[in-house]
Scaffold this motif. Structure first.
Motif, PDB file in Angstrom:
ATOM      1  N   UNK A 101     -11.614 154.807 118.437  1.00 32.20           N
ATOM      2  CA  UNK A 101     -12.595 155.005 119.500  1.00 32.20           C
ATOM      3  C   UNK A 101     -12.953 153.702 120.188  1.00 32.20           C
ATOM      4  N   UNK A 102     -13.142 152.640 119.385  1.00 31.49           N
ATOM      5  CA  UNK A 102     -13.466 151.347 119.983  1.00 31.49           C
ATOM      6  C   UNK A 102     -12.304 150.822 120.822  1.00 31.49           C
ATOM      7  N   UNK A 103     -11.077 150.963 120.308  1.00 29.49           N
ATOM      8  CA  UNK A 103      -9.910 150.494 121.059  1.00 29.49           C
ATOM      9  C   UNK A 103      -9.750 151.295 122.346  1.00 29.49           C
ATOM     10  N   UNK A 104      -9.925 152.608 122.261  1.00 32.18           N
ATOM     11  CA  UNK A 104      -9.793 153.444 123.452  1.00 32.18           C
ATOM     12  C   UNK A 104     -10.839 153.054 124.506  1.00 32.18           C
ATOM     13  N   UNK A 105     -12.065 152.879 124.068  1.00 31.19           N
ATOM     14  CA  UNK A 105     -13.108 152.492 125.027  1.00 31.19           C
ATOM     15  C   UNK A 105     -12.823 151.124 125.650  1.00 31.19           C
ATOM     16  N   UNK A 168       4.829 147.447 140.660  1.00 27.93           N
ATOM     17  CA  UNK A 168       5.883 148.309 140.157  1.00 27.93           C
ATOM     18  C   UNK A 168       5.632 148.616 138.668  1.00 27.93           C
ATOM     19  N   UNK A 169       5.513 149.891 138.348  1.00 26.51           N
ATOM     20  CA  UNK A 169       5.261 150.319 136.978  1.00 26.51           C
ATOM     21  C   UNK A 169       3.827 150.219 136.539  1.00 26.51           C
ATOM     22  N   UNK A 170       2.963 149.607 137.390  1.00 25.33           N
ATOM     23  CA  UNK A 170       1.564 149.453 137.028  1.00 25.33           C
ATOM     24  C   UNK A 170       0.689 150.421 137.795  1.00 25.33           C
ATOM     25  N   UNK A 171       0.947 150.566 139.071  1.00 32.23           N
ATOM     26  CA  UNK A 171       0.174 151.506 139.885  1.00 32.23           C
ATOM     27  C   UNK A 171       1.061 151.970 141.028  1.00 32.23           C
ATOM     28  N   UNK A 172       0.598 153.029 141.674  1.00 30.01           N
ATOM     29  CA  UNK A 172       1.273 153.578 142.846  1.00 30.01           C
ATOM     30  C   UNK A 172       0.256 153.711 143.965  1.00 30.01           C
ATOM     31  N   UNK A 173       0.747 153.722 145.229  1.00 29.73           N
ATOM     32  CA  UNK A 173      -0.109 153.827 146.409  1.00 29.73           C
ATOM     33  C   UNK A 173       0.221 155.131 147.113  1.00 29.73           C
ATOM     34  N   UNK A 174      -0.811 155.872 147.488  1.00 33.97           N
ATOM     35  CA  UNK A 174      -0.653 157.165 148.153  1.00 33.97           C
ATOM     36  C   UNK A 174      -1.508 157.147 149.416  1.00 33.97           C
ATOM     37  N   UNK A 235       6.882 166.566 134.555  1.00 30.75           N
ATOM     38  CA  UNK A 235       6.001 165.863 133.642  1.00 30.75           C
ATOM     39  C   UNK A 235       4.769 165.343 134.336  1.00 30.75           C
ATOM     40  N   UNK A 236       3.813 164.957 133.525  1.00 28.82           N
ATOM     41  CA  UNK A 236       2.561 164.435 134.065  1.00 28.82           C
ATOM     42  C   UNK A 236       1.992 163.413 133.108  1.00 28.82           C
ATOM     43  N   UNK A 237       1.130 162.541 133.637  1.00 31.85           N
ATOM     44  CA  UNK A 237       0.500 161.488 132.850  1.00 31.85           C
ATOM     45  C   UNK A 237      -0.962 161.385 133.256  1.00 31.85           C
ATOM     46  N   UNK A 238      -1.842 161.041 132.315  1.00 26.06           N
ATOM     47  CA  UNK A 238      -3.232 160.773 132.693  1.00 26.06           C
ATOM     48  C   UNK A 238      -3.320 159.470 133.490  1.00 26.06           C
ATOM     49  N   UNK A 239      -4.233 159.436 134.418  1.00 22.54           N
ATOM     50  CA  UNK A 239      -4.324 158.259 135.286  1.00 22.54           C
ATOM     51  C   UNK A 239      -5.731 158.147 135.843  1.00 22.54           C
ATOM     52  N   UNK A 240      -6.025 156.948 136.358  1.00 21.13           N
ATOM     53  CA  UNK A 240      -7.266 156.678 137.071  1.00 21.13           C
ATOM     54  C   UNK A 240      -6.923 156.545 138.554  1.00 21.13           C
ATOM     55  N   UNK A 241      -7.559 157.358 139.390  1.00 18.70           N
ATOM     56  CA  UNK A 241      -7.281 157.374 140.821  1.00 18.70           C
ATOM     57  C   UNK A 241      -8.489 156.784 141.550  1.00 18.70           C
ATOM     58  N   UNK A 265      -1.488 151.872 128.325  1.00 18.09           N
ATOM     59  CA  UNK A 265      -2.630 152.041 127.407  1.00 18.09           C
ATOM     60  C   UNK A 265      -2.312 153.059 126.311  1.00 18.09           C
ATOM     61  N   UNK A 266      -1.620 154.140 126.681  1.00 16.49           N
ATOM     62  CA  UNK A 266      -1.257 155.127 125.662  1.00 16.49           C
ATOM     63  C   UNK A 266      -0.279 154.534 124.653  1.00 16.49           C
ATOM     64  N   UNK A 267       0.639 153.713 125.128  1.00 20.89           N
ATOM     65  CA  UNK A 267       1.551 153.053 124.198  1.00 20.89           C
ATOM     66  C   UNK A 267       0.794 152.119 123.263  1.00 20.89           C
ATOM     67  N   UNK A 268      -0.164 151.392 123.817  1.00 19.13           N
ATOM     68  CA  UNK A 268      -0.970 150.499 122.972  1.00 19.13           C
ATOM     69  C   UNK A 268      -1.793 151.284 121.957  1.00 19.13           C
ATOM     70  N   UNK A 269      -2.391 152.404 122.434  1.00 19.61           N
ATOM     71  CA  UNK A 269      -3.203 153.220 121.523  1.00 19.61           C
ATOM     72  C   UNK A 269      -2.331 153.864 120.449  1.00 19.61           C
ATOM     73  N   UNK A 270      -1.136 154.304 120.821  1.00 17.56           N
ATOM     74  CA  UNK A 270      -0.224 154.879 119.826  1.00 17.56           C
ATOM     75  C   UNK A 270       0.177 153.839 118.792  1.00 17.56           C
TER      76      UNK A 270
END
Length: 634
Positions: A101-105, A168-174, A235-241, A265-270
């Motif tokens: 929980x602390x790492x996720x936060x 590239x690989x960090x964020x996308x622009x829409x 496929x889909x991934x969680x993200x912050x928009x 972040x998911x890789x780090x949490x895993x």
């Protein structure tokens, strides 16, 4: 009422044999329709009202668990280790939840700050590029209109590519059209609308939530939302928009979004979860091993002490614990050895004292026989000449002869007891019909029964009751039981029941007299024990009759037991194996008589004048009288 010892003996067999018998029983119950008759559980799931199917299922489930339950109850080391493992597992899980929980936060907070900073810079750059592109417009409106429309579409593509080039690989622009835009980039007048643009493989219209788009159109400023982004290949991934409504080179509004997936972040949490899980498993196993070793150091001496205690109880008084060290366990071992040594000395002293007492009783008994014989001869002479004496002297002669008879009986009992104590009692085994012995005992007890007003009734003598036993000793046992029943039967019937079955023969002597109080059924076989010392014996008993009877029964490999209730009479049950030397597996007669069970179950009260085959109730006042613990023997 459960019959003591009447359950059929089952020979030892394997697990498969017992399960096959359960299956065959289940099949018979299924075919007979008993399993589902009147419901499964009319009264209780495991009590007397439980149906056979439930009992069968409970036995089926419990059988494989019995060894595990037995090991759990008997092994304290296993219980401590299992408890340590469970508690350690709980602590590790709780710690893992807190750490994750602390790492996720922390990851979310860092991601949010980075995203806001990156998006703010991108929005500023987009506004600056729009201002720069709008400042180079010409004054010719006709040429400027067509070129602006063409350059605006190209400009928007260029903007998205430039903003996404550093992520590239960090964020996308829409870039999406705004509902507030009245002049589309493509087409003229009412033809066409602005198309979505995005970097990477994101599906822009499906990934951007509708409520976020409405918020950008309704309120100026930066908005953000956690959502899932969908890829072109699936496929889909969680993200912050993070999004903001800005203006293009013509001053028309459009929506610009930065999409930050949580892939890293998911890789780090895993990775953190895997590390914690691996460390947790090692910690739990290590704590279990430590608990096993620590408890073993404590349990091993305790097990050793338990084994030595069992050997001491078996008579191996020379056993001692091995003591090493000076800790608490060592002091316990030393104390145990001192206790065992003192116990051995006390037991040896008691054994020596017991041998001396037995030798004394035996010697005195033998030595008294010679003077007793002389006294007997003189008493017989005086008794025969009592008619020549005055009445007082004649009565004294009669009392003298009676007391000499009783003295001889007591001397004979003492000699017999000394033989049992010394282990010198022998059996003269013969195959005999128990009915003959019972009839001889009844004939000998009829004079006493007549004086008491009792009837002696024999039941179960319709067929032979043959067994191998010493007829002299068994006749002495039955004579004691019958005389006791007549003596304490208060003038009511005395019933002698015979039965054979389950590899044994049994004789039950039932009276309906004063009965036995709680706890007296065990003490009644003690030597010289009497429930009421003030109650006088009228049959001249020595007080050793039942003690000798119990020893005779044990010598045959059988048992003699007593049952009684205040005011409800008593019953003595003698059970002998049918073949000498065979173990006693059951009893063809119950210890508690059937009339007592019926009376307790139905609350019946039958007058005392009923025959012995019926339930008999006696006056309540009889319960207050004492009963002699031992009857006379002949």
């Amino acid at each position: 009422m459960t019959r003591n010892g009447s359950a059929p003996h089952r020979s030892g067999g394997g697990r498969g044999t017992g399960r096959e018998s359960d299956i065959s029983k289940f099949g018979r119950l299924w075919r007979s329709g008993v399993l589902f008759s009147d419901g499964l559980l009319p009264e209780a799931a495991t009590g007397p009202g439980a149906r056979p199917m439930v009992r069968f299922f409970v036995r089926w489930v419990r059988r494989p668990l019995l060894p595990v339950m037995r090991l759990w109850r008997r092994n304290i080391q296993l219980r401590v280790v299992v408890a340590t493992l469970l508690l350690s597992l709980g602590v590790v899980l709780l710690l893992g939840i807190v750490v994750i929980g602390q790492v996720r936060n922390g990851l979310l907070e860092a991601k949010e700050k980075t995203a806001q900073s990156q998006a703010a810079g991108g929005f500023t750059a987009a506004e600056q590029m729009a201002d720069g592109a709008g400042g180079g417009r010409s004054g010719d409106d006709s040429v400027r209109g067509s070129r602006t429309v063409q350059n605006t579409g190209t400009w928007l593509n260029t903007l998205v590519e430039q903003l996404a080039s550093g992520g590239q690989g960090v964020y996308s622009v829409v870039a999406l059209g705004s509902n507030n835009n009245e002049a589309p980039f493509i087409g003229t007048g009412n033809i066409g609308t602005r198309g979505p643009r995005s970097s990477g493989d994101i599906m822009p219209e499906k990934s951007i939530p509708a409520d976020l788009r409405e918020a950008l159109d309704e309120q100026p400023g930066t908005h953000q939302k956690y959502a899932r982004v969908y890829r072109q290949e699936g496929g889909s991934d969680p993200a912050l928009i993070v999004g903001k409504r800005v203006n293009d080179a013509r001053g028309n509004p459009y929506q610009l979004y930065y999409v930050f997936p949580f892939t890293q972040e998911e890789e780090s949490l895993s990775l953190v979860k895997g590390t914690l899980a691996t460390a947790g498993v090692f910690v739990v196993v290590l704590l279990g091993a430590i608990a096993w070793l620590v408890v073993r150091q404590v349990v091993t001496p305790v097990r050793m002490a338990a084994g030595i205690s069992e050997r001491l109880a078996a008579g191996r008084l020379q056993e001692r614990m091995k003591v090493t060290g000076e800790d608490d366990i060592a002091r316990l071992g030393e104390s145990f050895n001192k206790m065992a040594q003192n116990l051995q000395l006390k037991i040896l002293q008691l054994e020596e004292l017991s041998r001396m007492q037995r030798r004394f009783v035996s010697d005195v008994s033998h030595e008294l026989r010679t003077p007793l014989t002389t006294v007997r001869m003189a008493a017989d002479v005086i008794h025969e000449a009592r008619e020549d004496f005055d009445p007082a002297t004649a009565r004294s002669a009669e009392l003298l002869l009676g007391q000499i008879d009783r003295f001889e009986s007591l001397l004979a009992d003492l000699l017999e007891i000394s033989r049992f104590d010394a282990g010198a009692a022998n059996l003269e085994i013969g195959r005999t019909d128990l009915r003959e012995v019972v009839h001889r005992v009844v004939e000998g007890a009829e004079p006493l029964a007549d004086r008491k007003g009792s009837r002696l009734l024999v039941q179960g003598d319709e067929r032979p009751v043959v067994a191998e036993f010493d007829s002299r000793r068994i006749e002495r046992v039955l004579r004691n039981l019958v005389d006791n029943a007549v003596e304490h039967g208060e003038g009511r019937d005395v019933v002698i029941r015979l039965a054979t079955g389950s590899g044994a023969v049994a004789v039950a002597v039932r009276d309906y007299g004063i009965g036995l109080k709680k706890g007296e059924a065990e003490r009644v076989f003690n030597r010289f024990w009497r429930a009421d010392p003030a109650r006088a014996r009228t049959t001249g008993g020595s007080g050793l009759g039942l003690s000798i009877a119990v020893e005779d029964a044990r010598l045959h490999g059988g048992r003699l037991r007593a049952w009684g209730e205040p005011g409800g009479g008593s019953q003595f049950l003698l059970v002998l194996p049918r073949t000498a030397g065979e173990p006693l597996r059951g009893s063809p007669l119950p210890l508690e008589p059937a009339d007592s069970r019926r009376k307790r179950g139905l609350g019946e009260v039958v007058p005392a004048g009923q025959t012995a085959a019926e339930p008999t109730a006696v006056a309540a006042g009889a319960a207050s009288e004492g009963r002699e613990g031992n009857g006379d023997d002949s």
